[in-house]
Design a protein around this motif. Structure first.
Motif, mmCIF file in Angstrom:
data_model
loop_
_atom_site.group_PDB
_atom_site.id
_atom_site.type_symbol
_atom_site.label_atom_id
_atom_site.label_comp_id
_atom_site.label_asym_id
_atom_site.label_seq_id
_atom_site.Cartn_x
_atom_site.Cartn_y
_atom_site.Cartn_z
ATOM 1 N N ARG A 94 0.819 -1.215 0.000
ATOM 2 C CA ARG A 94 0.000 0.000 0.000
ATOM 3 C C ARG A 94 0.855 1.268 0.000
ATOM 4 N NH1 ARG A 94 -4.193 0.472 4.440
ATOM 5 N NH2 ARG A 94 -4.936 2.049 2.958
ATOM 6 N N VAL A 95 2.045 1.161 -0.519
ATOM 7 C CA VAL A 95 2.950 2.313 -0.498
ATOM 8 C C VAL A 95 2.331 3.495 -1.206
ATOM 9 C CG1 VAL A 95 5.129 3.204 -1.367
ATOM 10 C CG2 VAL A 95 5.053 0.962 -0.257
ATOM 11 N N GLY A 96 1.803 3.307 -2.363
ATOM 12 C CA GLY A 96 1.266 4.422 -3.130
ATOM 13 C C GLY A 96 -0.032 4.972 -2.606
ATOM 14 N N LEU A 97 -0.655 4.291 -1.645
ATOM 15 C CA LEU A 97 -1.974 4.699 -1.172
ATOM 16 C C LEU A 97 -1.915 5.576 0.073
ATOM 17 C CD1 LEU A 97 -3.825 1.276 -1.598
ATOM 18 C CD2 LEU A 97 -3.744 3.218 -3.199
ATOM 19 N N VAL A 98 -0.812 5.610 0.779
ATOM 20 C CA VAL A 98 -0.747 6.336 2.042
ATOM 21 C C VAL A 98 0.163 7.557 1.988
ATOM 22 C CG1 VAL A 98 -1.299 4.323 3.429
ATOM 23 C CG2 VAL A 98 1.082 4.810 2.856
ATOM 24 N N ASN A 99 0.906 7.725 0.924
ATOM 25 C CA ASN A 99 1.773 8.901 0.809
ATOM 26 C C ASN A 99 0.944 10.043 0.232
ATOM 27 O OD1 ASN A 99 3.787 10.753 0.597
ATOM 28 N ND2 ASN A 99 4.976 9.626 -0.951
ATOM 29 N N ASN A 100 0.532 10.968 1.101
ATOM 30 C CA ASN A 100 -0.347 12.056 0.685
ATOM 31 C C ASN A 100 0.405 13.314 0.262
ATOM 32 O OD1 ASN A 100 -2.890 10.750 1.144
ATOM 33 N ND2 ASN A 100 -2.467 10.931 3.335
ATOM 34 N N PRO A 115 -3.487 17.074 0.481
ATOM 35 C CA PRO A 115 -4.924 17.352 0.633
ATOM 36 C C PRO A 115 -5.225 17.919 2.019
ATOM 37 C CG PRO A 115 -4.520 15.005 0.751
ATOM 38 C CD PRO A 115 -3.206 15.628 0.381
ATOM 39 N N LEU A 116 -6.335 18.620 2.085
ATOM 40 C CA LEU A 116 -6.768 19.170 3.369
ATOM 41 C C LEU A 116 -7.547 18.127 4.178
ATOM 42 C CD1 LEU A 116 -7.908 22.727 2.231
ATOM 43 C CD2 LEU A 116 -5.825 22.127 3.492
ATOM 44 N N SER A 117 -8.609 17.587 3.604
ATOM 45 C CA SER A 117 -9.480 16.687 4.363
ATOM 46 C C SER A 117 -9.467 15.247 3.862
ATOM 47 C CB SER A 117 -10.931 17.215 4.340
ATOM 48 O OG SER A 117 -11.402 17.322 2.995
ATOM 49 N N LYS A 118 -9.185 15.058 2.594
ATOM 50 C CA LYS A 118 -9.243 13.715 2.027
ATOM 51 C C LYS A 118 -7.925 12.995 2.274
ATOM 52 C CE LYS A 118 -12.445 15.224 -1.568
ATOM 53 N NZ LYS A 118 -12.677 15.371 -3.031
ATOM 54 N N VAL A 119 -7.751 12.540 3.484
ATOM 55 C CA VAL A 119 -6.505 11.903 3.877
ATOM 56 C C VAL A 119 -6.802 10.566 4.535
ATOM 57 C CG1 VAL A 119 -5.295 14.079 4.177
ATOM 58 C CG2 VAL A 119 -6.553 13.105 6.106
ATOM 59 N N ASP A 120 -5.761 9.769 4.680
ATOM 60 C CA ASP A 120 -5.864 8.517 5.406
ATOM 61 C C ASP A 120 -6.000 8.838 6.893
ATOM 62 O OD1 ASP A 120 -5.684 5.938 6.328
ATOM 63 O OD2 ASP A 120 -3.489 5.937 6.274
ATOM 64 N N GLY A 121 -7.062 8.415 7.503
ATOM 65 C CA GLY A 121 -7.349 8.805 8.876
ATOM 66 C C GLY A 121 -6.422 8.209 9.905
#
Length: 899
Positions: A271-277, A297-303
């Motif tokens: 999931r490397v590419g999915l969590v680097n915001n 991003p401001l709000s659309k992030v991995d919680g």
């Protein structure tokens, strides 16, 4: 070259093509503003064209240059920028901090001539920043234009802004060396952040949002941060990190990670590419300042590993700087190490509302170390390999695509030491002629820079890998501190050479400790000059060295640091023992330097051996240095020196107790003494030869010929050969003592000439024609030989006397009157006595010759042998022959009477 349509579009938006000299502008349909592209010197700014002959500059930051101008060019490449032109009288030779001003074009410059507007430093050929006007046709950002003051807002136009990635809407100072810049885009749910720090090239910058549930000392734990910097290959990076512990990121044997780790390490490789915001937009490193721009991003992030950012809320943010560890075989990420240091310097936190406008960054960041290039330190034993390669991070843009590499490093700073030879192995190709020059641009700069000095290399310094060219360069103490290496055929392929002082012993051929071992004296001799340095071995306010036996009648050189912190070296003539007796002079000193390190003063200068000026007008013109004779050196140190209002308070606090005789040719020194033993032997032997033996041989040939047999001849030959042998031995003693043979002083010149004529005499004797038989006239060869023999001998004797007396004068000048006066007087008495003896012998000789002439008539048959007591060339002999012939006609043969 811009297309004609693009130029027309540009003119449509910006220009009012009026001939009105006041440049009154008709409002355009669209206002266009654009940012400078930062190239170096931390240049930022925004300009707006006002009319056809002026523009306004705002938010302008720049570190100062040397001779900086507004510059026009046809394109942003090396050739076009280098061949550009000044477009305004407005100068930029200072540091600018968030400045706003209006610039007016020169009368003969129009916008149609400018396709690239640059800030240009002329001496270094440096582009600090520029704008390509063609890009104005493709402006992407637009905003409503503000209404005029007092207006109703009607007639609002549109403002289009062309932005560069180094420009932002907001800027916050985090520390003296770290700044946060950002631009908010709520509509796209993103924020663009710029991290800017004056830090090392392998350091990281970290910024992010703290865990809103943590307070106090636990702010870092659970923080969502971005870590940015530059990789080893010079490329920028940014990565999304999550902090679980106050430590560097570690992974245990079970695969669990903790510490300051990238988000991707926590979630695993799937999931490397999915969590680097974080999304890298731009990065650069200029003038020792690292700048990285990224978007998140401001709000659309991995919680789990990221915190949403409320653009309207006050939120706590954290930041840090420190060393970064590059990847290795165990971990594949650039990981920050412990930042260390003090709060507010290397790390900190604050409350930030990203929707509030902030701009407290006044002026550019100014790094202490602006040089990121690799440094190559030359070693006298290892050659430096010169090659070429692509320009990736050339330090002085604009530059060609191919630049010089040294030891496989792109355009490094080359550091060499004075006195240590540097060997270059040139393998850059036959189209690259390597050379070391004073010009920062190179490329056969002599064509445009008549003051260029080439220190090494040239048209022949080229080679290839199969057949490299070896070039040896030995920087000396006169080599400037800053030079450049370049190609002779193309400009700006190389970079800077730092010439540093090694030990003084490396820069000078000889050194000795002066009296009391508190001052070291260094020197190097050349044909007409001497390079001198002196270093005190204890702390002082000034250091002085003098050429003389003591304080009085001494030429002094004083080095000190003035009130402005500048090193000074001045010259003086001292003829007394108080401050009023110190007279400032103006000797011709070059390459003058004076510096202090921990209170230890070192002075250096170069001066001619024989000053070419009128000695009757300026006393310093008599300060002649003869390398063949000892130089008397004294020294002094004190607390303070000044060129003005000297008083006894400025006098020395410690001084040498006696002069040291520095043997310049020999490279050694000894305490002053009455006379060097070997030189004393030299003088005695020369006096024995020229004052006794050689004159004795001349007198024997002149006044002892009346002796029967060849006794006079043996005495003459023995004395002459003995004298000549002693002269040659005395010469060898002097040459051995002084370690050299130098014809400089009158004494040496007279001596060499005398020895030359003396050495002719034995050769002349071997070529002597036979003497005439009884009753025969001498041949012409015999007469010529006797003339030459007598003239050469007497010339040698006169020159020998001149050498003796000039040697005494030399002794007086170098060793003092007390040693020379008595010897000169004794020698004068000796030769005066010899002159009286010669006068007496000459009188007796003439009396004897006259007696013989008149006595010959008493002989019946006369003398059957030739009378050698008469010189062949003597007037007495001619007179005697005449008298003899007259007397011969009167001879009568008496016969006995036979009775």
């Amino acid at each position: 070259m811009l297309r004609e349509s693009t130029i027309s579009l540009f003119l449509f938006f910006f220009l009012c093509c009026h001939a009105d000299p006041e440049c009154t502008r008709v409002s355009p349909l669209v206002d266009l503003e654009f940012d400078f592209k930062m190239v170096q010197h931390q240049l930022r700014g925004r300009i707006k064209v006002l009319d056809d002959c002026s523009f306004r500059v705002s938010q302008f930051d720049m570190l100062s240059g040397s001779d900086v101008h507004w510059w026009g060019a046809l394109a942003p490449d090396l050739d076009n920028l280098t061949n550009g032109f000044v477009i305004s009288d407005h100068r930029l030779n200072q540091t600018f901090a968030n400045s706003t001003f209006v610039v007016r074009l020169l009368n003969n410059v129009t916008w149609s001539m400018i396709q690239v507007l640059a800030v240009w430093d002329r001496p270094t050929g440096s582009d600090f920043g520029h704008i390509v006007l063609e890009e104005l046709a493709n402006v992407t950002e637009a905003s409503p234009a503000p209404a005029p003051a007092g207006g109703d807002g009607k007639g609002k136009g549109e403002v289009r802004i062309h932005t560069e990635p180094t420009m932002f809407e907001n800027c916050k100072v985090l520390s003296d060396n770290f700044r946060l810049r950002w631009s908010l885009n709520v509509g796209e749910d993103s924020i663009e952040i710029g991290l800017e720090a004056a830090t090392g090239i392998m350091n990281y910058m970290a910024f992010g949002w703290a865990n809103p549930n943590n307070t106090g000392s636990e702010l870092m734990v659970g923080a969502d941060v971005a870590v940015a910097g530059f990789k080893e290959d010079g490329l920028p990076f940014v990565d999304d990190f999550f902090i679980t512990k106050y430590s560097e990121c570690v992974t245990d044997s079970n695969g669990s990670s903790e510490g300051v780790c990238p988000d991707s390490i926590y979630v695993g490789p799937d999931r490397v590419g999915l969590v680097n915001n974080t999304e890298l937009i731009f990065g650069q490193r200029k003038d020792g300042v690292t700048f990285v721009r990224y978007r998140r991003p401001l709000s659309k992030v991995d919680g789990k590993y990221d915190h949403p950012v409320d653009p309207l809320a006050n939120m706590t943010v954290i930041w840090a700087m420190g060393k970064i560890r590059p990847p290795d075989t165990l971990q594949h990420h650039y990981l920050p190490q412990n930042h260390g240091g003090l709060p507010s310097q290397n790390f900190g936190h604050l409350v930030l509302n990203v929707s509030e406008h902030v701009n407290d960054c006044h002026g550019p960041l100014d790094a202490e170390d602006k040089e990121d290039q690799d440094v190559i330190i030359a070693d006298g034993k290892v050659p430096l390999v010169v090659s070429t390669g692509p320009a990736l991070h050339y330090p002085n843009p604009p530059n060609p695509e191919r630049v010089l590499y040294i030891n496989k490093k792109e355009s490094p700073v080359l550091r060499v030491e004075r006195g240590v030879p540097v060997t270059f192995s040139i393998q850059a190709g036959h189209d690259v002629a390597f050379y070391v020059t004073s010009d920062p641009i190179g490329g056969n700069a002599t064509v445009r820079n008549l003051t260029e000095t080439i220190y090494a290399g040239g048209p022949e310094a080229h080679g290839v890998v199969a057949s490299p060219k070896e070039l040896v360069w030995a920087p000396n103490r006169n080599t400037p501190d800053k030079l450049y290496y370049h190609s002779l055929f193309e400009p700006k392929m190389g970079w800077r050479v730092e010439v540093v002082d090694g030990g003084l012993s490396d820069m000078y051929n000889n050194s000795v400790l002066l009296d009391d071992q508190q001052v070291t004296f260094f020197w190097t001799l050349s044909k007409d000059s001497i390079f001198i340095a002196a270093r005190g071995e204890k702390k002082s306010g000034y250091l002085a060295i003098g050429f003389g036996s003591g304080m009085v009648n001494t030429y002094a050189y004083v080095g000190w640091i003035d009130d402005n912190g500048l090193g000074r070296v001045d010259t003086y003539w001292i003829d007394g023992k108080d401050a009023k007796s110190i007279h400032h002079t103006h000797e011709n000193l070059t390459y003058v330097r004076c510096r202090t390190e921990n209170g230890i003063i070192t002075l250096e200068f170069t001066r001619p051996l024989d000053p070419s000026c009128d000695r009757s007008i300026r006393p310093e013109c008599s300060n002649i240095i003869d390398p063949t004779t000892p130089l008397k050196v004294v020294w002094a140190m004190g607390a303070r020196w000044s060129n003005e209002n000297l008083s006894n308070m400025n006098m020395h606090s410690v001084t040498s107790s006696r002069a040291i005789n520095v043997l310049l040719m020999r490279g050694s020194a000894e305490a002053e003494q009455d006379l060097l033993p070997v030189l004393a032997v030299h003088g005695f032997m020369m006096f024995l030869a020229w004052g006794m033996l050689l004159p004795g041989g001349i007198l024997a040939a002149r006044y002892l010929k009346h002796l029967k047999g060849d006794g006079w001849y043996k005495i003459h030959v023995y004395l002459q050969y003995s004298g000549l042998v002693i002269v040659l031995l005395a010469l060898l003693f002097a040459v051995a003592e002084l370690r050299g043979f130098y014809v400089t002083s009158p004494h040496v010149k007279f001596g060499i000439a005398a020895i030359f004529f003396a050495c002719i005499q034995p050769v002349n004797a071997c070529l002597r024609p036979p003497k005439p038989n009884n009753g025969e006239h001498p041949s012409s060869k015999r007469v010529i030989w006797e003339y030459l023999h007598i003239i050469v001998g007497r010339t040698a004797f006169v020159l020998g006397l001149a050498a003796l007396f000039s040697g005494m004068k030399h002794l007086e000048e170098r060793y003092g009157e007390e040693n020379a006066n008595g010897l000169i007087l004794a020698m004068v008495v000796w030769f005066v006595l010899g002159a009286f003896i010669v006068f007496y012998l000459e009188y007796r000789e003439r009396q004897r010759v006259r007696g013989r002439i008149f006595g010959r008539s008493n002989w019946v048959l006369g003398n059957a042998e030739e009378d050698d007591s008469l010189d062949l060339l003597s007037p007495s002999r001619a007179h005697a022959e005449k008298e003899s012939q007259t007397s011969a006609t009167m001879e009568v043969q008496l016969e006995p009477l036979n009775r």
